[in-house]
Design a protein around this motif. Structure first.
Motif, PDB file in Angstrom:
ATOM      1  N   VAL A 176       1.037  -1.095   0.065  1.00 36.89           N
ATOM      2  CA  VAL A 176      -0.262  -0.342   0.283  1.00 36.89           C
ATOM      3  C   VAL A 176       0.557   1.109   0.031  1.00 36.89           C
ATOM      4  N   PRO A 177       0.601   2.094  -1.477  1.00 34.83           N
ATOM      5  CA  PRO A 177       1.442   3.415  -0.550  1.00 34.83           C
ATOM      6  C   PRO A 177       1.902   4.161   0.398  1.00 34.83           C
ATOM      7  N   ASP A 178       2.236   4.444   0.766  1.00 29.52           N
ATOM      8  CA  ASP A 178       2.355   5.447   1.827  1.00 29.52           C
ATOM      9  C   ASP A 178       1.762   7.027   1.773  1.00 29.52           C
ATOM     10  N   TRP A 179       1.629   7.539   1.184  1.00 33.17           N
ATOM     11  CA  TRP A 179       0.611   8.499   0.205  1.00 33.17           C
ATOM     12  C   TRP A 179      -0.529   8.179  -0.487  1.00 33.17           C
ATOM     13  N   PHE A 180      -1.190   9.249  -0.915  1.00 31.05           N
ATOM     14  CA  PHE A 180      -2.389   8.692  -1.588  1.00 31.05           C
ATOM     15  C   PHE A 180      -2.604  10.243  -1.850  1.00 31.05           C
ATOM     16  N   VAL A 181      -3.094  11.296  -3.324  1.00 33.33           N
ATOM     17  CA  VAL A 181      -3.035  12.497  -3.209  1.00 33.33           C
ATOM     18  C   VAL A 181      -3.962  12.511  -4.562  1.00 33.33           C
ATOM     19  N   ALA A 182      -5.219  13.012  -3.895  1.00 34.54           N
ATOM     20  CA  ALA A 182      -6.186  13.207  -5.071  1.00 34.54           C
ATOM     21  C   ALA A 182      -7.154  14.742  -5.324  1.00 34.54           C
ATOM     22  N   CYS A 183      -7.460  14.864  -6.456  1.00 36.53           N
ATOM     23  CA  CYS A 183      -7.952  16.289  -6.023  1.00 36.53           C
ATOM     24  C   CYS A 183      -9.568  16.052  -6.387  1.00 36.53           C
ATOM     25  N   VAL A 184      -9.923  16.813  -5.150  1.00 38.08           N
ATOM     26  CA  VAL A 184     -11.273  16.424  -5.219  1.00 38.08           C
ATOM     27  C   VAL A 184     -12.716  17.344  -5.799  1.00 38.08           C
ATOM     28  N   GLY A 185     -13.589  16.086  -6.789  1.00 39.50           N
ATOM     29  CA  GLY A 185     -14.962  16.460  -7.259  1.00 39.50           C
ATOM     30  C   GLY A 185     -16.027  16.538  -6.736  1.00 39.50           C
ATOM     31  N   THR A 186     -16.695  14.768  -7.518  1.00 40.67           N
ATOM     32  CA  THR A 186     -17.584  14.609  -6.312  1.00 40.67           C
ATOM     33  C   THR A 186     -17.120  13.491  -5.523  1.00 40.67           C
ATOM     34  N   ALA A 187     -15.921  13.217  -5.220  1.00 42.26           N
ATOM     35  CA  ALA A 187     -15.128  12.903  -3.638  1.00 42.26           C
ATOM     36  C   ALA A 187     -15.506  11.401  -4.020  1.00 42.26           C
ATOM     37  N   GLY A 188     -15.542  11.061  -4.738  1.00 46.73           N
ATOM     38  CA  GLY A 188     -16.148   9.497  -5.737  1.00 46.73           C
ATOM     39  C   GLY A 188     -14.282   8.994  -5.531  1.00 46.73           C
ATOM     40  N   SER A 189     -13.608   8.876  -6.313  1.00 42.05           N
ATOM     41  CA  SER A 189     -12.457   8.510  -6.690  1.00 42.05           C
ATOM     42  C   SER A 189     -11.862   8.457  -5.846  1.00 42.05           C
ATOM     43  N   SER A 190     -11.761   9.703  -4.590  1.00 46.60           N
ATOM     44  CA  SER A 190     -10.416  10.127  -3.699  1.00 46.60           C
ATOM     45  C   SER A 190     -11.035   9.228  -2.332  1.00 46.60           C
TER      46      SER A 190
END
Ligand SMILES: Cc1ncc(COP(=O)(O)O)c(C=O)c1O
Length: 439
Positions: A176-190
């Motif tokens: 598992v990666p130590d960090w996961f970084v994502a942009c938030v639109g609907t928040a579905g993917s993050s």
């Protein structure tokens, strides 16, 4: 690779390591999850297919129209899926701000209905408010719409819980990666990816990225806007950080030019946000660690967005007179007036009142005698210099007083001697019971 349907090609996107010579992190391996390589071009292909799929047979039986509140990638993917099943698609949106995507949607056969956004809507509970009417139409019994409801539909999140997240772990050989970084639109993917990763290892740190206040990065929300999203849960993120449109474009350029990854502005925002966050923790340990960010879609749809913000990148003279170039002190010091002061000023001196909201919001209700110049058009006008005589005072009004403060600061910098922002915007004006008119 052979498929019976293009929808079978959704998912299983590549995880690509970013060259450390580019990001400069010493102890962290940084990987990009290339959601832009989904068949319809974005991370939203997964959500669109996951939400629409179980409802399609019934929709085909009733000849329903697929409907979604989206001005971007979800609309694009749903338009394709609807078309493949012989159904129509309608995109309902508060403003189509990226012309290439609007044209593409029309090309794909979508119908587009533009309504004012909540922050522009003077009274969202009013019975004739267009968004209220829209929701009532969808939920009316006997309605033949297939509404995918991306901001509330748990199947949006599930697409990433069962797909994107596990794919990342698999491609990191079970780690598992130590960090996961994502942009938030609907928040579905993050949300979906964060949940999948935490199920494997709860110590993963999740960084959510939003657009800076009063800024615009197509596909993601500001910290205020994200609160309206049904799938958004602040507990998902260890930290929420903001990225400006200039930073997103800089990150995008690095991906495009140095990494060979033709991602769009939110991919750039994710890259920029990831490197900025990780730089601060890079030296904390000498053990090698891993971080993953998402590249949501491709650059080609955003050339006019880039032209507006960075004309120099497209062979034009550099941007002049942009509110993005103001310092915080300039914006904080912008001349402003309360509603009561504005009313006295209008009576005494008759300033030119400029309403920066959308034409739809303006048409619904506005300050008597005001002129409507929507903010994007206003930004373009200012490229050519001061559009008003210096001898006439100007009162700027927007939904809540944020944008008008920026433009008041900018016009002051450009030499206008008396421009003021309406504090609290048209919403404050309405709340104070001041008169508004409808044409
Ligand atoms: C270009 C782009 N980036 C990022 C996102 C954010 O993804 P999500 O809606 O899963 O939060 C979206 C969503 O529409 C998008 O279109």
């Amino acid at each position: 690779m052979r498929y019976d349907s293009i929808t079978d090609a959704i998912g299983n996107t590549p995880l690509v390591r970013i060259d450390p010579a580019v990001h400069g992190l010493r102890n962290i391996d940084l990987f990009a999850k290339l959601e832009m390589l989904n068949p319809f071009g974005s991370v939203k292909d997964r959500a669109a297919w996951s939400m629409a799929r179980p409802l399609l047979d019934e929709a085909v039986e009733h000849g329903s129209q697929v409907v979604e509140l989206s001005s971007g990638n979800t609309a694009k993917a749903l338009a394709v899926v609807a078309g493949m099943h012989g159904l129509g698609f309608k995109s309902v949106t508060n403003r189509m701000r990226v012309p290439e995507i609007k044209d593409l949607l029309l090309l794909l056969g979508a119908e587009i209905e533009e309504l004012p956004g909540q922050s522009e809507c003077l009274d969202p509970t009013a019975t004739d408010d267009p968004l209220t009417l829209f929701h009532r139409t969808l939920s009316a019994s006997g309605s033949t719409y297939l509404h995918t409801d991306q901001y509330f539909n748990p199947r949006n999140t599930e697409a990433h819980l069962t797909g994107t997240g596990p794919e990342i772990v698999k491609d990191l050989d079970g780690r598992v990666p130590d960090w996961f970084v994502a942009c938030v639109g609907t928040a579905g993917s993050s949300t979906g990816v964060a949940r999948a990763l935490r199920e494997e290892d709860p110590s993963v740190r999740v960084v959510g990225l939003v657009a800076a206040k009063s800024d615009f990065i197509p596909g993601i929300r500001t910290i205020d806007e994200v609160q309206e999203v049904g799938l958004f849960d602040p507990e998902t993120y260890d930290t929420m950080e903001s990225v400006s449109s200039d930073e997103a474009i800089e990150g995008m350029l690095t991906l495009n030019r140095r990494c060979g990854i033709l991602g769009g502005p939110t991919g750039g925002a994710a890259y920029h946000g990831a490197v900025r966050h990780l730089r601060a923790v890079d030296e904390e340990s000498t053990e090698r660690r891993t971080a993953v960010f998402i590249v949501c879609d491709r650059v080609e749809s955003y050339l006019s967005y880039v032209r507006q913000r960075r004309p120099d990148l497209l062979g034009r003279p550099p941007r002049k007179n942009s509110p993005a170039d103001l310092t915080d002190a300039e914006v904080g010091g912008a001349p402003s007036v309360t509603v009561a002061e504005a009313r006295r000023w209008i009576d005494a001196e008759g300033p030119l009142v400029v309403d920066l909201r959308s034409p739809f919001a303006y048409a619904a209700l506005h300050i008597d005698g005001s002129v409507n110049i929507v903010d994007e058009l206003f930004a373009e006008l200012l490229q050519g210099g001061l559009p008003f005589s210096r001898s006439r005072p100007v009162l700027l009004a927007c939904p809540v007083g944020e944008q008008s403060a920026r433009y008041a600061a900018l016009l002051t910098r450009m030499g206008h001697p008396d421009v003021r922002s309406l504090a609290g915007g048209v919403i404050a004006w309405r709340d104070a019971g001041a008169p508004l008119v409808r044409d």
